[in-house]
Scaffold this motif. Structure first.
Motif, mmCIF file in Angstrom:
data_model
loop_
_atom_site.group_PDB
_atom_site.id
_atom_site.type_symbol
_atom_site.label_atom_id
_atom_site.label_comp_id
_atom_site.label_asym_id
_atom_site.label_seq_id
_atom_site.Cartn_x
_atom_site.Cartn_y
_atom_site.Cartn_z
ATOM 1 N N UNK A 100 30.082 37.767 31.866
ATOM 2 C CA UNK A 100 29.020 37.360 30.943
ATOM 3 C C UNK A 100 28.179 38.526 30.444
ATOM 4 N N UNK A 101 27.984 39.559 31.289
ATOM 5 C CA UNK A 101 27.251 40.740 30.855
ATOM 6 C C UNK A 101 28.027 41.986 31.275
ATOM 7 N N UNK A 102 27.806 43.121 30.627
ATOM 8 C CA UNK A 102 28.605 44.310 30.938
ATOM 9 C C UNK A 102 28.460 44.748 32.390
ATOM 10 N N UNK A 103 29.591 45.005 33.041
ATOM 11 C CA UNK A 103 29.646 45.512 34.416
ATOM 12 C C UNK A 103 28.955 44.589 35.417
ATOM 13 N N UNK A 104 28.987 43.298 35.157
ATOM 14 C CA UNK A 104 28.282 42.356 36.028
ATOM 15 C C UNK A 104 28.847 42.355 37.449
ATOM 16 N N UNK A 105 30.114 42.730 37.623
ATOM 17 C CA UNK A 105 30.711 42.724 38.956
ATOM 18 C C UNK A 105 30.675 44.063 39.662
ATOM 19 N N UNK A 106 29.968 45.038 39.092
ATOM 20 C CA UNK A 106 30.022 46.386 39.652
ATOM 21 C C UNK A 106 29.418 46.452 41.054
ATOM 22 N N UNK A 107 28.382 45.673 41.315
ATOM 23 C CA UNK A 107 27.749 45.728 42.643
ATOM 24 C C UNK A 107 28.716 45.273 43.733
ATOM 25 N N UNK A 108 29.487 44.241 43.460
ATOM 26 C CA UNK A 108 30.491 43.797 44.441
ATOM 27 C C UNK A 108 31.549 44.867 44.652
ATOM 28 N N UNK A 109 31.994 45.470 43.582
ATOM 29 C CA UNK A 109 32.977 46.556 43.631
ATOM 30 C C UNK A 109 32.441 47.709 44.488
ATOM 31 N N UNK A 110 31.234 48.128 44.225
ATOM 32 C CA UNK A 110 30.588 49.193 44.991
ATOM 33 C C UNK A 110 30.456 48.812 46.460
ATOM 34 N N UNK A 111 30.008 47.591 46.717
ATOM 35 C CA UNK A 111 29.767 47.150 48.102
ATOM 36 C C UNK A 111 31.055 47.163 48.922
ATOM 37 N N UNK A 112 32.133 46.694 48.340
ATOM 38 C CA UNK A 112 33.414 46.661 49.054
ATOM 39 C C UNK A 112 33.848 48.066 49.433
ATOM 40 N N UNK A 113 33.757 48.984 48.491
ATOM 41 C CA UNK A 113 34.251 50.340 48.754
ATOM 42 C C UNK A 113 33.369 51.088 49.748
ATOM 43 N N UNK A 114 32.049 51.007 49.628
ATOM 44 C CA UNK A 114 31.196 51.738 50.572
ATOM 45 C C UNK A 114 31.249 51.122 51.963
ATOM 46 N N UNK A 115 31.734 49.877 52.051
ATOM 47 C CA UNK A 115 31.918 49.246 53.354
ATOM 48 C C UNK A 115 33.226 49.656 54.015
ATOM 49 N N UNK A 116 34.004 50.467 53.326
ATOM 50 C CA UNK A 116 35.249 50.969 53.896
ATOM 51 C C UNK A 116 36.457 50.100 53.638
ATOM 52 N N UNK A 117 36.336 49.133 52.734
ATOM 53 C CA UNK A 117 37.428 48.200 52.476
ATOM 54 C C UNK A 117 38.150 48.526 51.166
ATOM 55 N N UNK A 118 39.195 47.753 50.895
ATOM 56 C CA UNK A 118 39.946 47.863 49.649
ATOM 57 C C UNK A 118 39.518 46.741 48.704
ATOM 58 N N UNK A 119 39.476 47.059 47.420
ATOM 59 C CA UNK A 119 39.085 46.074 46.417
ATOM 60 C C UNK A 119 40.310 45.651 45.607
ATOM 61 N N UNK A 120 40.590 44.363 45.629
ATOM 62 C CA UNK A 120 41.645 43.763 44.818
ATOM 63 C C UNK A 120 40.945 42.948 43.738
ATOM 64 N N UNK A 121 41.003 43.397 42.506
ATOM 65 C CA UNK A 121 40.073 42.935 41.477
ATOM 66 C C UNK A 121 40.786 42.139 40.392
ATOM 67 N N UNK A 122 40.260 40.941 40.151
ATOM 68 C CA UNK A 122 40.707 40.140 39.013
ATOM 69 C C UNK A 122 39.542 40.069 38.030
ATOM 70 N N UNK A 123 39.725 40.706 36.895
ATOM 71 C CA UNK A 123 38.663 40.814 35.906
ATOM 72 C C UNK A 123 38.567 39.553 35.056
ATOM 73 N N UNK A 124 37.380 39.322 34.535
ATOM 74 C CA UNK A 124 37.230 38.302 33.502
ATOM 75 C C UNK A 124 37.854 38.793 32.211
ATOM 76 N N UNK A 125 38.384 37.889 31.433
ATOM 77 C CA UNK A 125 38.948 38.275 30.132
ATOM 78 C C UNK A 125 37.863 38.808 29.193
#
Length: 352
Positions: A100-125
């Motif tokens: 709905x807004x630009x980069x709205x999922x970036x915080x989740x992306x950041x949180x997963x990576x700094x937590x030491x995990x892998x991110x498997x991402x399905x983007x909105x169209x």
């Protein structure tokens, strides 16, 4: 890969993003990988509106500047200081992102990576370009991240936990489909403002930022006003006149014309200033180009109602009228530790 390496990569990304603003985009020779990324990012920003009509340059630059301010060493350390991470086998966290807004999922992306995990991402169209570009920059800075970032257009498979954002309808599907996995499922939420008539002109203008930023498409946008009985909207309309140019964006104007016509045909009473309608309504979710309002006689009753409806509310804006409310003009400027739906993502990611 150590957490320090990951944090440093995001600091580098923050420095990259600091070069870009609506008023003054200037290349900094000290920023890494500009030869490969600077001009391409400028072009991507310029083309964003062709990918999503709501992603005007002004709104995209605002999102980029917000993340540039957030991704500093000081902010990242303040956010992560309470957490102790040890290197372990990373889990794969599926991310189903909104658009709905630009980069709205970036915080989740950041949180997963700094937590030491892998991110498997399905983007909105609706937002398929910006995050992959920034992920590519991160990998250029820290190549080991290439094993931890995967984008997919298919149904999520082979994951250990999921964070999914969608509407109330899609949330029901998510809750069923992911019932056997640790998950955070985000639904529709709205933000409200509580006024008492003593707000300054400056505060009401800042409230306009909370209403109009991203055309009102975000869950942090104010879509409902609580005002005292007999409230005069004259000062409010004068203060938000600064946002009159929003009506010149075709998609916003189309929504304004359509919603106003529906209201008038339904014989609803409206207040209208030519680019925003306000309507008395008990609902929280108003359509684009419209804000609902509701009169109150007792602030304590408003506070109790908002407490009872907390699962529907993202932000409360007021001049310290409501406990834990935020200041006018700040809804679209969350800190790293301001979590969506008030669910601490880092706490969740530590448990999987």
């Amino acid at each position: 890969m150590s957490q320090k390496e990951i944090i440093n990569a995001f600091i580098e990304l923050g420095q990259f993003l600091q070069q870009f603003s609506l008023q003054n985009t200037t290349e900094n020779s000290k920023v890494k990988n500009n030869d490969a990324f600077f001009n391409d990012f400028v072009q991507l920003i310029d083309l964003s509106q062709s990918h999503n009509g709501w992603f005007t340059p002004e709104q995209v630059y605002f999102a980029i500047e917000s993340w540039a301010e957030a991704l500093t060493e000081e902010n990242l350390n303040q956010w992560l200081t309470p957490y102790t991470y040890t290197e372990r086998e990373p889990k794969t966290v599926g991310l189903i992102l909104a658009g709905n807004i630009p980069l709205v999922g970036f915080h989740d992306f950041l949180s997963v990576l700094v937590s030491g995990h892998k991110a498997l991402i399905k983007l909105s169209s609706n937002d398929q370009k910006l995050l992959p570009f920034l992920a590519k920059y991160l990998i250029a800075v820290a190549p080991k991240l290439s094993d931890r970032i995967t984008f997919t257009e298919e149904k999520l498979q082979n994951f250990d936990a999921v964070i999914a954002t969608g509407s109330n309808n899609t949330a029901r599907y998510f809750e069923y489909y992911f019932k056997n996995k640790p998950s955070i499922i985000r639904k529709n939420r709205n933000s409200v403002a509580v006024l008492n008539g003593k707000e300054t002109q400056e505060e009401l203008t800042q409230l306009g930022e909370d209403i109009f930023r991203y055309f009102g498409l975000g869950c942090r946008n104010v879509s409902k006003l609580f005002v005292p009985k007999g409230y005069d909207f004259k000062n409010f309309f004068e203060a938000i006149f600064a946002y009159k140019d929003y009506i010149h964006y075709e998609k916003y104007a189309n929504n304004y014309d359509y919603n106003k016509a529906v209201y008038l045909m339904s014989m609803f009473q409206l207040l209208d200033n030519g680019f925003l309608t306000i309507k008395e309504d008990q609902s929280y979710a108003s359509p684009i180009s419209s804000v609902f309002y509701e009169y109150y006689e007792d602030l304590d009753q408003v506070a109790q109602r908002l407490e009872n409806d907390q699962e529907k509310i993202q932000c409360i804006v007021s001049n310290n009228l409501i406990y834990n409310s935020i200041n006018f003009g700040q809804t679209q400027k969350p800190k790293l530790w301001d979590y969506a739906d008030h669910i601490n993502t880092l706490d969740f990611l530590q448990t999987i």
